[in-house]
Motif scaffolding. Structure first.
Motif, PDB file in Angstrom:
ATOM      1  N   SER A 167       0.602   7.847   8.903  1.00  0.00           N
ATOM      2  CA  SER A 167      -0.523   8.335   8.238  1.00  0.00           C
ATOM      3  C   SER A 167      -0.815   9.728   8.302  1.00  0.00           C
ATOM      4  O   SER A 167      -0.063  10.878   8.846  1.00  0.00           O
ATOM      5  CB  SER A 167      -2.547   7.858   9.253  1.00  0.00           C
ATOM      6  OG  SER A 167      -2.215   8.600  10.244  1.00  0.00           O
ATOM      7  N   LYS A 168      -1.589   9.658   7.126  1.00  0.00           N
ATOM      8  CA  LYS A 168      -1.083  11.594   6.949  1.00  0.00           C
ATOM      9  C   LYS A 168      -1.883  12.353   7.965  1.00  0.00           C
ATOM     10  O   LYS A 168      -1.810  13.466   8.506  1.00  0.00           O
ATOM     11  CB  LYS A 168      -3.097  11.675   6.232  1.00  0.00           C
ATOM     12  CG  LYS A 168      -2.346  11.895   4.660  1.00  0.00           C
ATOM     13  CD  LYS A 168      -3.724  11.737   3.923  1.00  0.00           C
ATOM     14  CE  LYS A 168      -3.305  11.277   2.058  1.00  0.00           C
ATOM     15  NZ  LYS A 168      -4.546  11.166   1.542  1.00  0.00           N
ATOM     16  N   PHE A 210      -0.901   1.600   9.074  1.00  0.00           N
ATOM     17  CA  PHE A 210      -2.057   1.719   9.048  1.00  0.00           C
ATOM     18  C   PHE A 210      -2.544   0.782   7.733  1.00  0.00           C
ATOM     19  O   PHE A 210      -2.487   1.014   6.813  1.00  0.00           O
ATOM     20  CB  PHE A 210      -1.920   3.831   8.682  1.00  0.00           C
ATOM     21  CG  PHE A 210      -2.048   3.906  10.124  1.00  0.00           C
ATOM     22  CD1 PHE A 210      -3.258   4.979  11.156  1.00  0.00           C
ATOM     23  CD2 PHE A 210      -0.918   4.580  10.323  1.00  0.00           C
ATOM     24  CE1 PHE A 210      -2.910   4.771  11.779  1.00  0.00           C
ATOM     25  CE2 PHE A 210      -0.781   4.919  11.724  1.00  0.00           C
ATOM     26  CZ  PHE A 210      -1.464   5.897  12.273  1.00  0.00           C
ATOM     27  N   GLN A 211      -4.310   0.988   8.016  1.00  0.00           N
ATOM     28  CA  GLN A 211      -5.095   0.716   7.363  1.00  0.00           C
ATOM     29  C   GLN A 211      -4.330   2.104   5.856  1.00  0.00           C
ATOM     30  O   GLN A 211      -4.322   2.679   6.543  1.00  0.00           O
ATOM     31  CB  GLN A 211      -6.254   0.519   7.367  1.00  0.00           C
ATOM     32  CG  GLN A 211      -7.141  -0.156   6.595  1.00  0.00           C
ATOM     33  CD  GLN A 211      -8.933  -0.020   7.243  1.00  0.00           C
ATOM     34  OE1 GLN A 211      -8.959  -0.998   8.182  1.00  0.00           O
ATOM     35  NE2 GLN A 211      -9.315   0.664   7.189  1.00  0.00           N
ATOM     36  N   PRO A 212      -5.381   1.467   4.636  1.00  0.00           N
ATOM     37  CA  PRO A 212      -4.503   2.706   3.143  1.00  0.00           C
ATOM     38  C   PRO A 212      -6.149   3.761   3.896  1.00  0.00           C
ATOM     39  O   PRO A 212      -4.986   4.926   3.350  1.00  0.00           O
ATOM     40  CB  PRO A 212      -5.288   2.443   2.307  1.00  0.00           C
ATOM     41  CG  PRO A 212      -4.336   0.657   2.578  1.00  0.00           C
ATOM     42  CD  PRO A 212      -4.954   0.480   3.944  1.00  0.00           C
ATOM     43  N   ASP A 213      -6.887   3.660   4.640  1.00  0.00           N
ATOM     44  CA  ASP A 213      -7.711   5.044   4.900  1.00  0.00           C
ATOM     45  C   ASP A 213      -7.302   6.178   5.827  1.00  0.00           C
ATOM     46  O   ASP A 213      -7.616   6.277   6.572  1.00  0.00           O
ATOM     47  CB  ASP A 213      -9.239   4.421   4.800  1.00  0.00           C
ATOM     48  CG  ASP A 213      -9.282   4.092   5.622  1.00  0.00           C
ATOM     49  OD1 ASP A 213      -8.497   3.275   6.250  1.00  0.00           O
ATOM     50  OD2 ASP A 213     -10.862   3.527   5.576  1.00  0.00           O
ATOM     51  N   LEU A 220      -0.219  -3.526   0.108  1.00  0.00           N
ATOM     52  CA  LEU A 220       0.141  -2.973  -1.505  1.00  0.00           C
ATOM     53  C   LEU A 220      -0.957  -2.462  -1.899  1.00  0.00           C
ATOM     54  O   LEU A 220      -1.875  -1.902  -1.043  1.00  0.00           O
ATOM     55  CB  LEU A 220       0.037  -4.212  -1.669  1.00  0.00           C
ATOM     56  CG  LEU A 220       0.837  -5.347  -1.698  1.00  0.00           C
ATOM     57  CD1 LEU A 220       0.345  -6.299  -2.665  1.00  0.00           C
ATOM     58  CD2 LEU A 220       2.570  -5.585  -1.263  1.00  0.00           C
ATOM     59  N   GLU A 221      -0.942  -1.365  -3.258  1.00  0.00           N
ATOM     60  CA  GLU A 221      -1.473  -0.295  -3.574  1.00  0.00           C
ATOM     61  C   GLU A 221      -2.969  -0.369  -3.894  1.00  0.00           C
ATOM     62  O   GLU A 221      -3.525   0.753  -3.713  1.00  0.00           O
ATOM     63  CB  GLU A 221      -0.582   0.451  -4.617  1.00  0.00           C
ATOM     64  CG  GLU A 221       0.284   1.284  -4.957  1.00  0.00           C
ATOM     65  CD  GLU A 221       0.231   1.436  -6.266  1.00  0.00           C
ATOM     66  OE1 GLU A 221       1.114   0.649  -7.176  1.00  0.00           O
ATOM     67  OE2 GLU A 221       2.062   2.093  -6.027  1.00  0.00           O
ATOM     68  N   ASP A 222      -3.584  -2.034  -3.558  1.00  0.00           N
ATOM     69  CA  ASP A 222      -4.352  -2.461  -3.866  1.00  0.00           C
ATOM     70  C   ASP A 222      -5.526  -1.915  -3.129  1.00  0.00           C
ATOM     71  O   ASP A 222      -6.791  -1.813  -2.600  1.00  0.00           O
ATOM     72  CB  ASP A 222      -5.492  -2.576  -5.070  1.00  0.00           C
ATOM     73  CG  ASP A 222      -4.408  -5.134  -3.880  1.00  0.00           C
ATOM     74  OD1 ASP A 222      -4.252  -4.208  -3.053  1.00  0.00           O
ATOM     75  OD2 ASP A 222      -4.443  -5.729  -3.993  1.00  0.00           O
ATOM     76  N   GLY A 223      -4.715  -1.989  -1.489  1.00  0.00           N
ATOM     77  CA  GLY A 223      -5.184  -1.728  -0.208  1.00  0.00           C
ATOM     78  C   GLY A 223      -6.471  -2.820   0.004  1.00  0.00           C
ATOM     79  O   GLY A 223      -6.733  -3.460   1.158  1.00  0.00           O
ATOM     80  N   LYS A 224      -6.523  -3.802  -0.581  1.00  0.00           N
ATOM     81  CA  LYS A 224      -7.367  -4.685  -0.327  1.00  0.00           C
ATOM     82  C   LYS A 224      -6.202  -6.284   0.255  1.00  0.00           C
ATOM     83  O   LYS A 224      -6.356  -7.110   0.665  1.00  0.00           O
ATOM     84  CB  LYS A 224      -8.025  -5.291  -1.457  1.00  0.00           C
ATOM     85  CG  LYS A 224      -9.013  -4.211  -1.701  1.00  0.00           C
ATOM     86  CD  LYS A 224      -9.364  -5.267  -3.149  1.00  0.00           C
ATOM     87  CE  LYS A 224     -11.154  -4.031  -3.492  1.00  0.00           C
ATOM     88  NZ  LYS A 224     -11.426  -4.047  -5.108  1.00  0.00           N
TER      89      LYS A 224
END
Lengths: 426, 357
Positions: free
Chosen positions: B126-127, B163-166, B216-220
């Protein structure tokens, strides 16, 4: 319900039944020896065999003969064992601590790389071709040594799947020396007296069955009738020990130690059968033919074997039984060093390992070696014929003196151009 | 069947001396990196080559660079630093390393010899953090500088991590198909759900099908990737994609491709144009590349030209991708020697493709 058996369920003569019940007297059992030192054989009576068969081919590289950090070594580490300088795969942590109890032969080179031909070829000892079908090792031991004083079936087989009597194992010895298989670790479904049948009815039924069998057997082939009788008789004795198969009554701790999986539970039943007095107990595990996803699959396969094997050795040792039980753990071959596109290893008879323990075995020895890459044997190679010589010797049978009698034709019990593997016997 | 109008164009085949396990392009698109069974990190760099004929356009070629040494076992886990030109690599003896990937003299920034007890299966980046999972059933959270921050440990081997997108949770899946959402700040598993189709007990073998978890891009939508196993031994199963509603863990779409011999979807990449690139590896000689859009019942492209694909990498330009396969005739029982009489191993050709415009 009709308390009478169906005619095809049995063939029996009272004479033979009595002979079977007197299995300890072993007159029938030793009848096939051409040049037996009968006295010696009788002394060997209580020697037993635990034969663990990992069907499909266990990888030597992920078990007994790891080559970590080499081209074909696979992903796993090796770990030190109780024997200085000897390592096994990290998937065998329990056996690593018991290496002083076993002997490894790391220089097996056998002849067949197919299952269909390889399994019988290995279990029959791959003798010289004399136009006859040799017996599996279990059948050979059953014939040469007979039942123990317990009178229990001399060759039993605990296996997943179907059970029943497997006469083909016996080859030219005749069906009598086949294996009595306990499919899924259970006796045959019709083995127990039905609850609806009183003991008195059962006795009456058996009397009637024997009478019918006697008449039925007269004009028919002796060997088959003998086999039926023998199996029925010995099974009847086993019936008295049916608690062996009721694993629900085993202490949970004991079951956990062997592992709550098929091999663990079957190994535990195997140990109970040895304790009860079966001469030769084969415990079978299937599913080792890992042509695909080998490394992921091997994690659970080898780990569960490690657990069950370590537990049975521990118990056999604790009861003193290991002193008179020959323990063998093997497959029909090893697996290729080369890793295929399905992340699998294929069949490899060129360089593989057999593990031995117990009576007559030089515990703590590691015999032979493979080269640094694990591809081929370095130095002396041993075939299954050498191993048969070694096993028979461990059981106190001299393969150079004892022969099979195939209807008057004397046949060596192990490959006549081979001998005992040096260093394996104590 | 492949539609010739949409057929990707093969540009190059990169040779390797040994088998490769994972392949990825660097975020800046200048390097292609692969982890091998030879404990090496293999590298190629993007080079412009003069045209063969005057007037032709300059040609792009991937040219080999010296390997990175330092691992001692299979390098199957990889991730890139989000800012620096560093690569994180993990091996099957549990070592985790951070090194430069660009240049001739490559600096080792840090290494953890026993990041895991045994096989380090995957790395997610992740970041701010790095997450690793392994055969020891552990998940570790690390700083990019190699400092251990938090650990969760369970009983089963862990195969997939993301990782979760956040970046606030680590999501990982184990050998039995159990997916867990781990809040590494509170060190609590907040949710778990079981993907039963990704596991089978075959006799005494745990047959584990989960290869990747991808948001995927939507994070959902969490995509579970791998195989619905049907048998062990010569492992068989059906390549499977499971679109999960991340909030509930419920499957919203399941796509199964091919037959039991096709086994695994080994790798996927999400294309910003709204489709997935997928690669499969089945029994030796079987493998498919297919592209599928969420919600559609069939892939709009598939090809079986390349077999036993173990990695798929999409270039950051989204116009190129690679398939890391296995050399032909890779299987066979018994002794099989090459022309020189040597017992040789297999290799992994890396096929470079251009997507159709």
């Amino acid at each position: 319900m009709n308390p009478l058996c169906k005619p095809n369920e049995h063939a029996l003569s009272r004479r033979q039944w009595l002979g079977g019940m007197g299995g300890a007297a072993a007159a029938g059992a030793l009848g096939g020896l051409v040049s037996p030192a009968v006295g010696e054989v009788l002394k060997q009576k209580e020697k037993q065999v635990l034969f663990i068969w990992l069907d499909g081919g266990m990888s030597q590289l992920e078990s007994w003969d790891p080559k970590p950090n080499t081209q074909f070594g696979g992903p796993f580490r090796s770990i030190p064992t109780k024997l200085p300088g000897i390592h096994v795969s990290e998937l065998m942590p329990r056996m690593a601590k018991k290496m002083d109890k076993i002997c490894l032969v790391r220089a097996m080179r056998t002849q067949d790389n197919s299952h269909s031909a390889g399994v019988p070829r290995i279990q029959r000892g791959d003798p010289k071709n004399r136009g006859v079908i040799y017996p599996y090792f279990g059948s050979a031991v059953a014939q040469l040594m007979g039942p123990t004083a317990s009178g229990l079936p001399p060759y039993v087989w605990v296996k997943p799947g179907s059970g029943g009597f497997k006469p083909t194992d016996a080859g030219f010895l005749g069906p009598k020396y086949g294996a009595l298989a306990f499919g899924d670790g259970q006796p045959p479904p019709n083995f127990l007296r039905p609850a609806t049948l009183s003991p008195e009815q059962d006795t009456a039924r058996n009397e009637l069955r024997r009478a019918f069998n006697f008449n039925y057997a007269q004009p028919r082939r002796k060997a088959n009738n003998e086999a039926n009788t023998y199996v029925f008789d010995t099974a009847e004795i086993l019936l008295k020990r049916r608690e062996i198969f009721d694993t629900s009554k085993y202490p949970q701790k004991e079951k956990d130690r062997y592992g709550n999986h098929l091999l663990g539970q079957h190994m535990l039943i195997g140990r109970k059968l040895l304790e009860a007095g079966c001469r030769f107990v084969k415990v079978n595990s299937y599913g080792w033919d890992t042509h695909g996803d080998h490394f992921n699959g091997t994690v659970s396969l080898v780990n569960r074997f490690d657990q069950a094997f370590a537990a049975v050795l521990e118990d056999l040792e604790a009861t003193g039984q290991l002193d008179h039980t020959l323990v063998i753990a093997m497959s029909e071959f090893g697996r290729t060093p080369r890793i295929n596109g399905h992340a699998g290893r294929d069949h490899w008879p060129e360089a593989w390992t057999i593990a031995l323990a117990g009576c007559g075995i030089n515990a703590g020895a590691v015999i032979g070696a493979t080269n640094a890459q694990g591809t081929f044997v370095k130095g002396d190679e041993y075939d299954i014929g050498h191993m048969f010589h070694t096993w028979f010797r461990a059981l106190g049978i001299n393969p150079d003196a004892v022969e099979f009698d195939n209807g008057g034709q004397p046949l060596p019990i192990a490959h006549d151009d081979m001998g005992v593997i040096p260093g394996v016997l104590a | 069947m492949a539609d010739p109008k949409k057929e990707p164009k093969q540009l190059q085949v990169l040779e390797s001396e040994r088998q490769l396990l994972c392949t990825r392009f660097s975020p800046d698109g200048t390097h292609l990196i692969a982890g091998g069974m030879d404990a090496q990190v293999h590298r190629w760099h993007r080079a412009e080559v003069a045209p063969e004929k005057e007037g032709d356009e300059k040609k792009i070629e991937w040219q080999p660079l010296p390997n990175l040494a330092g691992h001692h076992a299979w390098v199957g886990a990889m991730g890139f630093h989000p800012k620096a030109k560093h690569i994180f690599t993990g091996d099957s003896w549990g070592q985790l390393r951070c090194t430069d990937y660009e240049g001739q003299k490559l600096k080792v920034h840090w290494s953890q010899k026993t990041a895991h007890d045994g096989w380090l299966r995957q790395i997610a980046v992740s970041k701010k953090h790095l997450a690793t999972v392994g055969r020891d059933g552990a998940v570790w959270l690390w700083s990019h500088a190699g400092k251990r921050i938090a650990e969760w440990k369970g009983a089963e081997e862990i195969f997939a991590v993301t990782f979760q997108p956040d970046g606030q949770r680590v999501v990982f899946g184990d050998a039995k198909g159990v997916v867990r959402v781990w809040n590494f700040t509170t060190k609590i598993i907040e949710r778990e759900f079981t993907l039963n189709e990704f596991y089978k007990l075959a006799r005494i073998q745990d047959v584990c099908g989960l290869t990747r978890l991808v948001f995927l891009e939507d994070g959902k939508t969490l995509l579970a990737v791998g195989c619905a196993p049907t048998d062990g031994g010569t492992m068989q199963g059906i390549p499977t994609l499971d679109w999960l509603d991340y909030a509930t863990g419920k499957s919203t779409q399941r796509y199964q491709f091919g037959v039991e011999n096709d086994a695994f979807i080994t790798d996927v990449a999400w294309h910003p144009k709204g489709y997935l690139l997928c690669a499969t590896s089945g029994v030796t000689g079987r493998g498919t590349t297919f592209f599928i859009r969420p919600g559609e019942k069939e892939p709009f492209y598939s090809s079986t030209k390349i077999a036993n694909i173990h990695a798929l990498a999409l270039h950051p330009d989204h116009q190129h991708f690679t398939l890391t396969s296995t050399s032909r005739g890779s299987n066979g029982n018994g002794r099989r020697l090459d022309k020189e009489g040597n017992y040789s191993g297999n290799t992994s050709p890396v096929h470079v493709f251009e997507l159709p415009a």
